[in-house]
Structures are given as structure tokens and as C-alpha cells.
Scaffold this motif. Sequence first.
Motif, PDB file in Angstrom:
ATOM      1  N   LYS A 267       0.815  -1.224   0.000  1.00 51.20           N
ATOM      2  CA  LYS A 267       0.000   0.000   0.000  1.00 51.20           C
ATOM      3  C   LYS A 267       0.848   1.274   0.000  1.00 51.20           C
ATOM      4  N   TYR A 268       1.905   1.283   0.815  1.00 44.79           N
ATOM      5  CA  TYR A 268       2.615   2.538   1.066  1.00 44.79           C
ATOM      6  C   TYR A 268       4.109   2.489   0.763  1.00 44.79           C
ATOM      7  N   GLY A 269       4.617   1.368   0.246  1.00 44.89           N
ATOM      8  CA  GLY A 269       6.056   1.260   0.072  1.00 44.89           C
ATOM      9  C   GLY A 269       6.755   1.209   1.422  1.00 44.89           C
ATOM     10  N   LEU A 270       7.925   1.819   1.502  1.00 43.09           N
ATOM     11  CA  LEU A 270       8.693   1.797   2.752  1.00 43.09           C
ATOM     12  C   LEU A 270       8.445   3.047   3.610  1.00 43.09           C
ATOM     13  N   ARG A 271       7.394   3.796   3.251  1.00 42.44           N
ATOM     14  CA  ARG A 271       7.153   5.081   3.913  1.00 42.44           C
ATOM     15  C   ARG A 271       7.083   4.962   5.435  1.00 42.44           C
ATOM     16  N   PHE A 272       6.426   3.920   5.925  1.00 41.79           N
ATOM     17  CA  PHE A 272       6.247   3.789   7.372  1.00 41.79           C
ATOM     18  C   PHE A 272       7.205   2.766   8.004  1.00 41.79           C
ATOM     19  N   MET A 273       8.155   2.255   7.211  1.00 42.01           N
ATOM     20  CA  MET A 273       9.113   1.288   7.748  1.00 42.01           C
ATOM     21  C   MET A 273      10.552   1.757   7.656  1.00 42.01           C
ATOM     22  N   GLY A 274      10.755   2.917   7.044  1.00 40.53           N
ATOM     23  CA  GLY A 274      12.114   3.406   6.850  1.00 40.53           C
ATOM     24  C   GLY A 274      12.888   3.549   8.142  1.00 40.53           C
ATOM     25  N   ARG A 275      12.252   4.123   9.159  1.00 40.53           N
ATOM     26  CA  ARG A 275      12.951   4.324  10.437  1.00 40.53           C
ATOM     27  C   ARG A 275      13.324   2.984  11.063  1.00 40.53           C
ATOM     28  N   ALA A 276      12.400   2.001  11.020  1.00 40.01           N
ATOM     29  CA  ALA A 276      12.679   0.681  11.602  1.00 40.01           C
ATOM     30  C   ALA A 276      13.838   0.006  10.876  1.00 40.01           C
ATOM     31  N   LEU A 277      13.917   0.192   9.561  1.00 40.99           N
ATOM     32  CA  LEU A 277      15.011  -0.393   8.787  1.00 40.99           C
ATOM     33  C   LEU A 277      16.341   0.277   9.121  1.00 40.99           C
ATOM     34  N   LEU A 304      18.927   4.851   2.778  1.00 38.50           N
ATOM     35  CA  LEU A 304      18.140   4.043   1.861  1.00 38.50           C
ATOM     36  C   LEU A 304      17.159   4.955   1.143  1.00 38.50           C
ATOM     37  N   ASP A 305      16.894   4.689  -0.138  1.00 35.44           N
ATOM     38  CA  ASP A 305      15.885   5.495  -0.812  1.00 35.44           C
ATOM     39  C   ASP A 305      14.509   4.885  -0.614  1.00 35.44           C
ATOM     40  N   GLU A 306      13.488   5.460  -1.240  1.00 34.24           N
ATOM     41  CA  GLU A 306      12.113   5.025  -1.004  1.00 34.24           C
ATOM     42  C   GLU A 306      11.817   3.618  -1.505  1.00 34.24           C
ATOM     43  N   ASN A 307      12.727   3.071  -2.333  1.00 41.12           N
ATOM     44  CA  ASN A 307      12.535   1.719  -2.847  1.00 41.12           C
ATOM     45  C   ASN A 307      13.449   0.689  -2.184  1.00 41.12           C
ATOM     46  N   GLY A 308      14.207   1.114  -1.185  1.00 43.44           N
ATOM     47  CA  GLY A 308      15.094   0.197  -0.482  1.00 43.44           C
ATOM     48  C   GLY A 308      16.491   0.124  -1.056  1.00 43.44           C
ATOM     49  N   ALA A 309      16.778   0.917  -2.072  1.00 40.73           N
ATOM     50  CA  ALA A 309      18.130   0.939  -2.634  1.00 40.73           C
ATOM     51  C   ALA A 309      19.076   1.657  -1.678  1.00 40.73           C
ATOM     52  N   LEU A 310      20.347   1.282  -1.721  1.00 39.35           N
ATOM     53  CA  LEU A 310      21.356   1.841  -0.820  1.00 39.35           C
ATOM     54  C   LEU A 310      21.949   3.115  -1.406  1.00 39.35           C
ATOM     55  N   ARG A 311      22.028   4.143  -0.588  1.00 38.97           N
ATOM     56  CA  ARG A 311      22.671   5.391  -0.991  1.00 38.97           C
ATOM     57  C   ARG A 311      24.104   5.380  -0.462  1.00 38.97           C
ATOM     58  N   LEU A 312      25.038   5.438  -1.394  1.00 37.00           N
ATOM     59  CA  LEU A 312      26.459   5.304  -1.062  1.00 37.00           C
ATOM     60  C   LEU A 312      27.199   6.583  -1.424  1.00 37.00           C
TER      61      LEU A 312
END
Length: 329
Positions: A267-277, A304-312
Motif C-alpha cells: 500500500k505505502y512502500g517503505l514510507r512507514f518502515m524506513g525508520r525501523a530499517l 536508503l531510498d524510497e525503494n530500499g536501494a542503498l545510498r552510497l
Amino acid sequence: MKEPVKKTDIDAAAVLEALLDSDRNKKSFKDLELMSDLDRKTIKMCIENLRESGIVIDGRAGFSVLKIPDKITSPLLLCDLNSKVLGRNVYSYKSLGSTNEAAHRLAESGAPEGTIVIAEKQTRGRGRLGRKWHSPSGSGLFFSLILRPTISIEKLPGLSLVAALSICRVMERIDNLEPEIKWPNDCLIDSKKIAGILMEISAELDRISYAVVGIGINVNHAKKDFPISLRSRATSLALASGIRHDRVNLLKQFLYEFEKDYNNFVKYGLRFMGRALVERSSVLDKKITVRFGKRKINGMAVGLDENGALRLKTKDGVITLSAGEVTLR
């Protein structure tokens, strides 16, 4: 090998659930009829099926469960299963080459979302990059889930992280365990690998036909159960916590947790799980090397971006990576 879950398995799970109800130690046929909504003939057949699966049931002056074996069967999994979709269609095996391979065949033939393929042992268990996943009999959880997410392909890398987060949530309920997520698809305890995720998809253009999420969790492995080459890099829940664990119960907890996280993700992507990750990441804010075959990139993992990709962050600026093999520098 075992056929998918049948009505007999569902009935057996209902009888087992009634037998394990704590209201009364001994259950009469009348009790079981009322609690399971099944007739006496069906209950008798279910009790025999449960006994054949290794469950010890005392039938003197009523029925009671004396012992449940440490193995995963459809009735045991379905008994008191709280997830509504995940795990409701079960293919269980004593031994299988690869649960992912079997799940692909089932998905191609139209198996519904939530179908689980689980084996006590894999002979060709696979991890990422073609690596072998060590899958000894009776020690861990080795299973694959068929999912049919209605999301864009760009968002799919986040699904591995969502599964890893659900695994961590379950492990955190065990005293003193602090699991971490190693991007993109591993779970660690004390810097040692305890679980891995292998996600494979079938897609056409921008439409996902299905995803197979293969998961291996080291549960009751002793140190001697790992090959010598892995003993310094792998661990299990039993080694980390000092006690053996009920594998079926852990699986049911995971299915319930992952179903909630998966529905949220769709439903929302990683919007509400980003902090937990981020809180559970073992690589963020650290200098790492990311390898792609023979190529490697050094940098600082900054997010991490909104799709779970790693920002390096590299010497040439910040880049985004959707896959790769990470090692700490």
C-alpha cells in the motif's frame, strides 16, 4: 513428498487446536465435536492422522496431547495460525532440492498468493549469487512464499528488506537478542549470519506476475552443524540465546508479522518502515565495499531510498545501488 494442504489437514488442525485448548486437560468426543464443529467419524480420522504424524495423543478417559514432535507438518502449521493469507496453502516435504524451485513451478501453474513451500531439508538450497545455503534436516526453517504484489518493479528491491525486518521483529521477542539487517537481504546477530533471503521474480515489461521469497533461518543449529568454513561467520537462534526453539511457532510468528509488513509495503512502500530499517541496519553510517562481480565501489553507506536501494557516498558523489555484495571496510 506431500500433497498441498487438503481438507483433512484443515480438519486435523481444528482437532489439534481443540485438543490444545487450555480450558480442560482431557477432551471428550463431545468436547471435540463442539470445539471443532466436526462429526465424530471425522474426529476419529483426524486423531489417527495426527498420531501418524508423530503427535502422541493419550486416549484414555478422554483425549489429551502428550508430545508434539519437532517437525513441521501442515496440521501443526495451520493450528492457531493467525495470518489470513500467508501459509494457508501448504506444500510440505521431508526433503526437497530447493523450495524456491518448487515454488516457481507452483506459481507458474497458478498457485495463489500466500502459498508456502517448506522442507525439513534442502539438498540444493540456494542463496544469492548462486551460493549454496546449508540446510541440514530438522534444525532450521527453509521455506519459500509465493507473492503476487501489485507494485511497480522499481519498488521490488524493498521487499527483501521488509522480509528481513519481519524476521528481526520475531527474533527481538527472544530475550537479549538484537538482530541487524545487512543490506540487501541478510539478518545478523553479533555480526554473524542467522538468516538469508533470496527473492526471484517473474515479470512482463512493468508488470510483476509473481515473486518467490525464499527464506532460510538458522534455528536450532549447533556449532558442529555448520561446515568448518562457516562456523566463524554463521550462528543460530539456539547458539545466540542458549536455548532450543519451537520452529513451527517461530514460523507462525513470522507469517503473521510478515503479512502485516507486506500489506503495509504494497500500500505505502517503505514510507512507514524506513525508520525501523535504519535503526536495525548493520551498514549505515559505515565505510563499506560493494561488489558487482569483478567490479567494486568503496564509500560510506548514508541511507536508503524510497525503494530500499542503498545510498552510497563515494569520492565522486552520492550514488544509489539496488543490488550488490556488501563488506565492511
